[in-house]
Design an enzyme around this catalytic site. Structure first.
Site, short mmCIF file in Angstrom:
data_model
loop_
_atom_site.label_atom_id
_atom_site.label_comp_id
_atom_site.label_asym_id
_atom_site.label_seq_id
_atom_site.Cartn_x
_atom_site.Cartn_y
_atom_site.Cartn_z
CD GLU A 251 2.71 -2.52 4.68
OE1 GLU A 251 3.12 -3.69 4.67
OE2 GLU A 251 2.60 -1.86 5.72
CD GLU B 119 -1.85 -1.75 6.12
OE1 GLU B 119 -1.19 -2.34 6.99
OE2 GLU B 119 -1.77 -2.03 4.92
C1 GAL Z 1 0.88 -4.61 7.03
C2 GAL Z 1 0.20 -5.06 5.75
C3 GAL Z 1 -1.21 -5.53 6.02
C4 GAL Z 1 -1.23 -6.48 7.18
C5 GAL Z 1 -0.61 -5.82 8.37
C6 GAL Z 1 -0.60 -6.67 9.61
O1 GAL Z 1 2.25 -4.49 6.88
O2 GAL Z 1 0.16 -4.01 4.82
O3 GAL Z 1 -1.71 -6.13 4.86
O4 GAL Z 1 -0.54 -7.64 6.85
O5 GAL Z 1 0.72 -5.50 8.08
O6 GAL Z 1 -0.10 -5.95 10.71
#
Ligand code: GAL
EC number: 3.2.1.23
Length: 691
Positions: free
Chosen positions: A173, A335
Site C-alpha cells: 500500500e 487485499e
Molecule cells: C491493509 C494492509 C495490510 C493489513 C490490512 C489489515 O491496509 O495493506 O498489510 O495491515 O490492512 O486490514
C-alpha cells in the site's frame, strides 16, 4: 515447422522481445482466480504444509509471501537467507498454489535502521518515526533506495525465473506521507529545478511569490510547505503534492526495473494501492503491468439502512474497479476483507453473505484475480483481532472463509459455462461513460475550499451513483485517454485547465460526444492561479454562457434550483450565468436576489453537446435528472436501479448485487438464464445470469 515457430515466439516473449497481451497473465477461460496472503515466517515450520494444503483444499489457487519479511530475508547486512522461502514456495507448489512475491520495503530490518537512522521518515515537528511498526522508512532516502534495490536484486535473481512465482507486489500500500527527511528536501528542490528549468524567476511567477513578500532568489532557499503554517502558499503546496506522488512512483519504478533485470516476462509486476483518490501517485509508475487495489468495506461506516454497517457502502468496490481498470487495461484486488478488521472505528461482523457479495462486486468489474488478507488470523502483533480465512486455531474456517469457499465453487460453475465468443449486450455498451479525473483538482479545491460544505469526493459521487443506477459501464479516465469511445464524458468540478484541454473538450463534443461539466470547472490554470479575465472566462465559448458570480450558502438557508418544474435543494456551491442566445437553460435559481437566473445550461456543439451544471445539489437528485436528459439526447435506454443495487456484464454473464436496504426483484430480460441466485435478490445477495 509450426512447432519451431511457436518455440521461437514463446522464447521471444519470455525474453521480453515481444510484448505480451496483458490478459495472458491470467487465462481468460478461468474468468478469475482467488488467493490468500500467508506469512510462513509467522508460524512454526511444521504447520506450513498443513496450512497450504488447507488453503488449496478450500479452492484457493495462489498465495502471497514475503510481504514484510526483510528481517528474515536479510538477517544481517549482505547475508541472505532464502532457505525458508524456498521451502515455503516448494510446499505451495506441491499444493498447486502459485505464488505472488513481495518486496518487503514496507519493513526495513533493525540493523539497517540503526546503521542509518537517516532513512527514517521525519515528521513536520522534527521527530522521527522509529523501528517497531512498519512503513517508517523514507522513499526519498538515498540509502534506503540503495539498500532496498540490493535486497530486491537478490530476491529477483533467485525467483525471477521461477515459474512457480506468478508475479510481484512492490512494497505494501505504497502511500504518500508528509516526509521532512533531509534527502526528501534535496529531492524536492531538484524536482522544482527540473520543473522550472533551473530558473528561479519561473518558479516565482508560477507560485505568485510577489504576494506576501515570498520571493526566492535560489532553489536552495525553498523548504517544504508546512501544513501548520497558516496561509501557506497554495501553488507551493500543489507542487509539493505533485512531488510526493512523483517520489512514490519513482521508487516503485526503480524496484520494478531491478526485478525486470532478472525476471521473465511471464512474471507480472504491480503494487497494492489503497483506493485513496487523493493520493495522486496511483497510476504514475510507468513500469507496472497493471494496478491492483486493497479494499476493506466494513469498518465502522453506516452503509444503507439499519444493517448497512454490516454490508458497507455499495459504491466502494465499483468505483475502485472503474478507477483502477482503465489505468492498466486490467486489474486485480490484492487485499479483500475476509471478515472483521481490527482497525475500524467499529469492527462489526459482516452481514451473512456480505463477504461473498464483495467478491462478486470485484468480479463484476472485470477483475482477473482477488486475494484476501489473510489466510490465518494472527495470534500476536498489532492485528490480533483481524479475521482470517481460518481462525486463531489455524484450522477452522471463519464465516468469511466459508463465503470465499462458496464464491470459488460458484466460479467453478461459471468456468464450465464460459463462452469466449460472448458479447456485451448492445444496450449496456451504449451507456458507456467516462469520468474525467485529475487529482490536482482535488488538491487545489482542498486548499481553497471557500466553504466547509464542499466535498470533492462527494461531488464526484453525485455523478457516479446515478450512472450505477442506470446500469452504465464507467471508466475513470485521464486527459491523455481516447475519449471518443465514450458517448458521454463527465468532468466534475474540473478546476484546473489549459487551452489544450479546452480544445480537446470542444473537439470531443464537435465529433458527437456529450460533454457534461460541473461547477468550479475551468476556473484556474495548472499552477492553481485564476485567469486574468472575467471570472470563469475560459469556459465562455465552450459552455455558451458568461458567469455572473458564484454563491455559497449556509445549511440554515438552503437554495433551490428548478428544472422541468421540479425543485432541487442546494447549499454548497452555485454559479449564476447569463447564457448566449443559442444556449438552452435547463435549470434556474428559484430564490434569493438571483431568482430566475440560469444554473444549468445546455448547448449543441457540432455533432454533440455540452451541458454545464453550475450547482452542487444537496442530495445529488439534480445531477441524476440532468444526466437522464443527456442520455435521452441519443436515445440511450437506462435502467432505474434503486440505491444499493447495481449491475455489470462481463464475459457473457450479468452480475447484479444488492447492498440493501431491502430485497429487490431484478428486471431480468427474457434472454437471461439464471446461473446463481434468484430474480428476487435478498439483502447482501447476488444474482448471476447468462445472456
Ligand atoms: C491493509 C494492509 C495490510 C493489513 C490490512 C489489515 O491496509 O495493506 O498489510 O495491515 O490492512 O486490514
Amino acid at each position: 515447422m509450426i512447432r519451431v515457430f511457436c518455440i521461437v515466439i514463446s522464447l521471444c516473449i519470455s525474453w521480453g522481445l515481444i510484448a505480451r497481451d496483458k490478459k495472458e497473465f491470467f487465462p481468460k477461460k478461468n474468468l478469475t482466480t482467488v488467493g490468500a496472503y500467508y506469512y510462513p515466517e509467522h508460524w512454526d515450520e511444521s504447520q506450513w504444509d498443513r496450512d497450504l494444503r488447507k488453503m488449496s483444499e478450500m479452492g484457493f489457487e495462489f498465495t502471497h509471501f514475503a510481504e514484510f519479511a526483510w528481517a528474515q530475508l536479510e538477517p544481517e547486512e549482505g547475508k541472505y537467507d532464502f532457505a525458508w522461502l524456498d521451502k515455503a514456495i516448494a510446499i505451495a507448489a506441491k499444493h498447486n498454489l502459485k505464488v505472488i512475491l513481495c518486496t518487503s520495503t514496507a519493513t526495513p530490518p533493525v540493523w539497517l535502521t540503526r546503521k542509518h537512522p537517516e532513512i527514517l521518515i521525519k515528521n513536520e515537528n522534527g521527530t522521527t518515526v522509529d523501528h517497531g511498526a512498519r512503513q517508517h522508512a523514507s522513499f526519498s532516502s538515498t540509502f534506503y533506495r540503495q539498500y532496498s534495490l540490493k535486497m530486491i536484486a537478490e530476491l529477483a535473481k533467485r525467483y525471477g525465473k521461477d515459474s512457480r512465482v506468478m508475479g510481484w507486489q512492490l512494497d505494501n500500500e505504497p502511500g504518500v506521507r508528509q516526509d521532512y527527511n533531509t534527502d526528501a528536501l534535496l529531492r524536492f528542490r531538484s524536482f522544482l529545478r527540473n520543473k522550472y528549468n533551473n530558473q528561479i524567476q519561473e518558479l516565482n511567477k508560477a507560485w505568485g511569490t510577489a504576494f506576501w513578500s515570498q520571493i526566492y532568489s535560489s532553489f536552495d532557499q525553498i523548504n517544504f510547505p508546512l501544513p501548520s503554517n497558516w496561509g501557506q502558499n497554495p501553488h507551493q503546496m500543489l507542487d509539493y503534492r505533485r512531488f510526493t506522488a512523483y517520489e512514490s512512483a519513482s521508487f516503485l519504478d526503480e524496484q520494478a526495473a531491478e526485478i525486470r533485470k532478472y525476471s521473465t516476462s511471464e512474471q507480472w509486476i504491480t503494487s497494492n494501492y489503497i483506493p485513496d483518490y487523493w493520493a495522486g501517485h496511483i497510476g504514475k509508475s510507468k513500469l507496472f503491468d497493471f494496478y491492483s487495489y486493497t479494499r476493506y468495506i466494513v469498518s465502522g461506516g453506516l452503509g444503507i439502512g439499519q444493517k448497512g454497517y454490516r454490508i458497507g457502502d455499495p459504491m466502494l468496490i465499483p468505483f475502485a474497479n472503474d478507477y483502477f481498470r482503465p489505468i492498466g487495461g486490467m486489474y486485480g484486488v490484492m487485499e479483500l476483507q475476509p471478515g472483521q478488521v481490527n482497525w475500524g472505528t467499529v469492527n462489526p461482523q459482516p452481514y451473512p453473505g456480505a463477504v461473498r457479495l464483495w467478491l462478486w462486486s470485484v468480479f463484476a468489474g472485470g477483475s482477473d484475480f482477488t486475494c484476501t488478507y489473510r489466510f490465518r488470523q494472527p495470534i500476536y502483533g498489532d492485528e490480533q483481532y483481524h479475521a482470517g480465512i481460518v481462525g486463531t486455531d489455524g484450522v477452522t474456517p471463519s464465516r468469511g472463509g466459508l463465503e470465499y469457499q462458496q464464491f470459488i465453487t460458484d466460479i467453478a460453475k461459471l468456468r464450465k459455462l464460459y463462452n469466449p465468443k460472448a458479447q456485451l449486450p448492445a444496450e449496456y455498451t451504449k451507456r458507456k461513460t467516462a469520468i474525467l479525473h485529475n487529482v490536482d483538482n482535488t488538491w487545489s479545491m482542498s486548499k481553497q475550499k471557500q466553504t466547509v460544505e464542499w466535498n470533492t469526493d462527494n461531488h464526484i459521487q453525485k455523478y457516479y451513483k446515478p450512472l450505477k443506477s442506470f446500469g452504465a459501464p464507467v471508466d475513470v479516465v485521464n486527459e491523455e485517454a481516447d475519449w471518443n469511445k465514450y458517448p458521454v464524458l463527465i468532468a466534475p468540478a474540473y478546476q484546473l485547465v489549459d487551452d489544450q484541454l479546452i480544445e480537446k473538450w470542444t473537439n470531443y463534443a464537435k465529433q458527437g460526444g456529450h460533454l457534461v461539466l460541473s461547477c468550479r470547472s475551468g476556473q484556474k490554470d495548472r499552477f492553481d492561479r485564476l485567469f486574468e479575465m472575467p471570472f470563469g472566462g475560459k469556459m465562455v465559448n465552450l459552455i455558451g454562457a458568461k458567469m455572473d458570480f458564484f454563491d455559497l450558502l449556509v445549511p440554515s438557508d438552503p437554495g433551490t434550483v428548478q428544472m422541468n418544474e421540479k425543485n432541487y435543494p442546494w447549499v454548497s456551491w452555485g454559479e449564476v450565468f447569463t447564457p448566449d442566445s443559442q444556449t438552452e437553460v435547463w435549470g434556474t435559481y428559484v430564490n434569493d436576489f438571483y431568482a430566475g437566473k440560469a444554473a444549468v445550461l445546455h448547448r449543441k456543439l457540432g455533432k454533440g453537446s455540452v451541458t454545464y451544471i453550475g450547482v452542487d445539489s444537496s442530495d445529488g437528485s439534480l445531477e441524476k435528472d440532468v444526466l437522464k436528459r443527456v442520455y435521452a439526447l441519443n436515445g440511450t435506454s437506462l435502467m432505474n436501479l434503486p440505491q444499493g443495487v447495481w449491475m455489470e456484464y462481463r464475459d457473457g454473464f450479468g452480475i447484479a448485487v444488492n447492498y440493501g436496504p431491502e430485497a429487490f426483484e431484478f428486471p431480468l430480460n427474457n434472454k437471461a438464464r439464471i446461473v446463481i441466485g434468484e430474480k428476487k435478490i435478498p439483502l447482501a445477495g447476488v444474482l448471476v445470469w447468462e445472456e
